[in-house]
Design an enzyme around this catalytic site. Sequence first.
Site, short mmCIF file in Angstrom:
data_model
loop_
_atom_site.label_atom_id
_atom_site.label_comp_id
_atom_site.label_asym_id
_atom_site.label_seq_id
_atom_site.Cartn_x
_atom_site.Cartn_y
_atom_site.Cartn_z
N ASN A 1 -5.24 -4.11 -6.96
CA ASN A 1 -6.50 -3.58 -6.42
C ASN A 1 -6.42 -2.11 -6.01
O ASN A 1 -7.45 -1.45 -5.87
CB ASN A 1 -6.90 -4.47 -5.23
CG ASN A 1 -7.93 -3.84 -4.34
OD1 ASN A 1 -9.11 -3.82 -4.69
ND2 ASN A 1 -7.50 -3.33 -3.19
N ASP B 1 0.86 -1.19 0.00
CA ASP B 1 0.00 0.00 0.00
C ASP B 1 0.90 1.24 0.00
O ASP B 1 2.02 1.20 0.51
CB ASP B 1 -0.91 0.02 1.25
CG ASP B 1 -2.18 0.84 1.04
OD1 ASP B 1 -3.26 0.23 0.93
OD2 ASP B 1 -2.08 2.09 0.95
N TYR C 1 -12.22 7.97 -13.94
CA TYR C 1 -12.36 6.68 -13.24
C TYR C 1 -12.91 5.63 -14.21
O TYR C 1 -12.39 4.50 -14.28
CB TYR C 1 -13.29 6.87 -12.05
CG TYR C 1 -13.39 5.70 -11.11
CD1 TYR C 1 -12.46 5.53 -10.08
CD2 TYR C 1 -14.42 4.78 -11.22
CE1 TYR C 1 -12.57 4.45 -9.20
CE2 TYR C 1 -14.54 3.71 -10.34
CZ TYR C 1 -13.61 3.55 -9.33
OH TYR C 1 -13.72 2.49 -8.46
N LYS D 1 -11.03 2.27 -15.41
CA LYS D 1 -11.58 0.94 -15.11
C LYS D 1 -11.94 0.20 -16.39
O LYS D 1 -11.78 -1.03 -16.47
CB LYS D 1 -12.79 1.06 -14.17
CG LYS D 1 -12.44 1.64 -12.78
CD LYS D 1 -11.43 0.78 -12.04
CE LYS D 1 -11.26 1.21 -10.59
NZ LYS D 1 -10.26 0.41 -9.87
N ASP E 1 3.89 2.92 -4.24
CA ASP E 1 2.97 3.74 -5.04
C ASP E 1 2.90 3.03 -6.38
O ASP E 1 3.87 3.01 -7.14
CB ASP E 1 3.52 5.17 -5.20
CG ASP E 1 2.63 6.02 -6.10
OD1 ASP E 1 1.71 5.46 -6.75
OD2 ASP E 1 2.87 7.23 -6.19
P1 NAI Z 1 -10.07 2.08 -0.01
O1 NAI Z 1 -9.84 3.55 -0.12
O2 NAI Z 1 -10.67 1.53 1.22
O3 NAI Z 1 -8.68 1.30 -0.27
C1 NAI Z 1 -7.82 1.68 -1.31
C2 NAI Z 1 -6.40 1.44 -0.84
O4 NAI Z 1 -5.53 1.74 -1.95
C3 NAI Z 1 -5.98 2.37 0.32
O5 NAI Z 1 -5.39 1.61 1.35
C4 NAI Z 1 -4.99 3.32 -0.33
O6 NAI Z 1 -3.97 3.77 0.56
C5 NAI Z 1 -4.42 2.46 -1.44
N1 NAI Z 1 -3.83 3.26 -2.51
C6 NAI Z 1 -4.32 4.40 -3.05
N2 NAI Z 1 -3.48 4.88 -3.98
C7 NAI Z 1 -2.42 4.01 -4.03
C8 NAI Z 1 -1.23 3.96 -4.76
N3 NAI Z 1 -0.91 4.92 -5.66
N4 NAI Z 1 -0.39 2.92 -4.57
C9 NAI Z 1 -0.67 1.96 -3.66
N5 NAI Z 1 -1.77 1.97 -2.89
C10 NAI Z 1 -2.64 2.99 -3.08
O7 NAI Z 1 -10.95 1.71 -1.28
P2 NAI Z 1 -11.65 0.36 -1.77
O8 NAI Z 1 -13.08 0.68 -1.95
O9 NAI Z 1 -11.26 -0.81 -0.98
O10 NAI Z 1 -11.04 0.27 -3.24
C11 NAI Z 1 -10.23 -0.81 -3.68
C12 NAI Z 1 -10.41 -0.91 -5.19
O11 NAI Z 1 -11.77 -1.24 -5.47
C13 NAI Z 1 -10.11 0.37 -5.95
O12 NAI Z 1 -9.42 0.05 -7.15
C14 NAI Z 1 -11.49 0.91 -6.28
O13 NAI Z 1 -11.48 1.72 -7.42
C15 NAI Z 1 -12.24 -0.38 -6.48
N6 NAI Z 1 -13.68 -0.32 -6.41
C16 NAI Z 1 -14.28 -0.03 -5.21
C17 NAI Z 1 -15.66 -0.01 -5.14
C18 NAI Z 1 -16.37 0.28 -3.86
O14 NAI Z 1 -17.59 0.50 -3.92
N7 NAI Z 1 -15.69 0.30 -2.71
C19 NAI Z 1 -16.49 -0.26 -6.32
C20 NAI Z 1 -15.74 -0.57 -7.51
C21 NAI Z 1 -14.39 -0.60 -7.53
#
Ligand code: NAI
Length: 265
Positions: free
Chosen positions: A91, A38, A156, A160, A64
């Site tokens: 992810n 992360d 976005y 995606k 990153d």
């Molecule tokens: P979240 O915000 O809880 O977790 C995302 C994680 O990615 C965080 O820990 C953040 O620090 C990390 N992150 C952000 N930028 C980064 C980078 N440049 N390098 C490494 N780590 C990085 O969000 P969530 O919801 O768990 O999202 C996970 C994935 O699921 C994302 O790709 C999001 O677009 C996708 N997604 C989420 C949905 C939802 O409803 N929660 C729906 C559809 C897709």
Amino acid sequence: MVDRLADKVIVITGAGSGIGAHTATICAQAGAAVVCADVDLAAAERTVASLAESGARSLAVQVDVSNASAADAMAATALEAFGKIDGLFANAGITGEGSVTSVSLADWNRVIAVNLSGVFLSCRAVLPSMVAAESGAIVATSSIGGLVGVPNIAAYAAAKGGVTGLVRQMAVDYAPSGVRVNAICPGTIPTPLVVSAYKQRDYIAGGVDEAFARAASRFPLGRVGTLDDAALLTLYLLSDESGWMTGQSLAVDGGVSTAGWQVGQ
Ligand code: NAI
């Protein structure tokens, strides 16, 4: 759930929060060693600490994913620690509000860099070892925004949609090397990312719970998603149980991509 990933080493990006953190737990329960990567190292370390309580082998790595050398270093660290990489859950992601006419070029570039180039760079970093082993499973996180039109998320949706195309393309290129590549396309799952998006959309005036209740009413199955909904599909795609599946982008979305997205959701 024990043994579905026995002896496998899984690298998860965005493992510090939300879907990535929960999938790390599910993979560890299934017997995998998990590399929790992360950009927020403290968050990745919290996930690792919770896995360690149940005796799982795991390691926190700061990355990153939009940075090529950082992605390469993530893979090198995983290989050094565990000797192989059987699975990657690419992810990590960020929100991306705005239409084509309202999003700034800087915001567009950042969302594409993390949500699309980040998947490319993470896959590029792990593929050589998978190809050498003639085995591997990659799962990327796309979104229903990669499958159907969702209002006001131009960057976005482009990122995606790009992920679903990249997954198809990599599936074809690496099938002869025994590497499978699939994507999950979640609908709304309450995580910090969605709360942040709702705030930017002014969708949260009545509070977080009320906003998710309103969102739930628009899903054919009558609820928003859970972390398990995304993590258990990912577990299946990372495991040998899905050994004849590659190139697929699977909606896990309460039916909303079939029924159609409604404005405001
Ligand atoms: P979240 O915000 O809880 O977790 C995302 C994680 O990615 C965080 O820990 C953040 O620090 C990390 N992150 C952000 N930028 C980064 C980078 N440049 N390098 C490494 N780590 C990085 O969000 P969530 O919801 O768990 O999202 C996970 C994935 O699921 C994302 O790709 C999001 O677009 C996708 N997604 C989420 C949905 C939802 O409803 N929660 C729906 C559809 C897709």
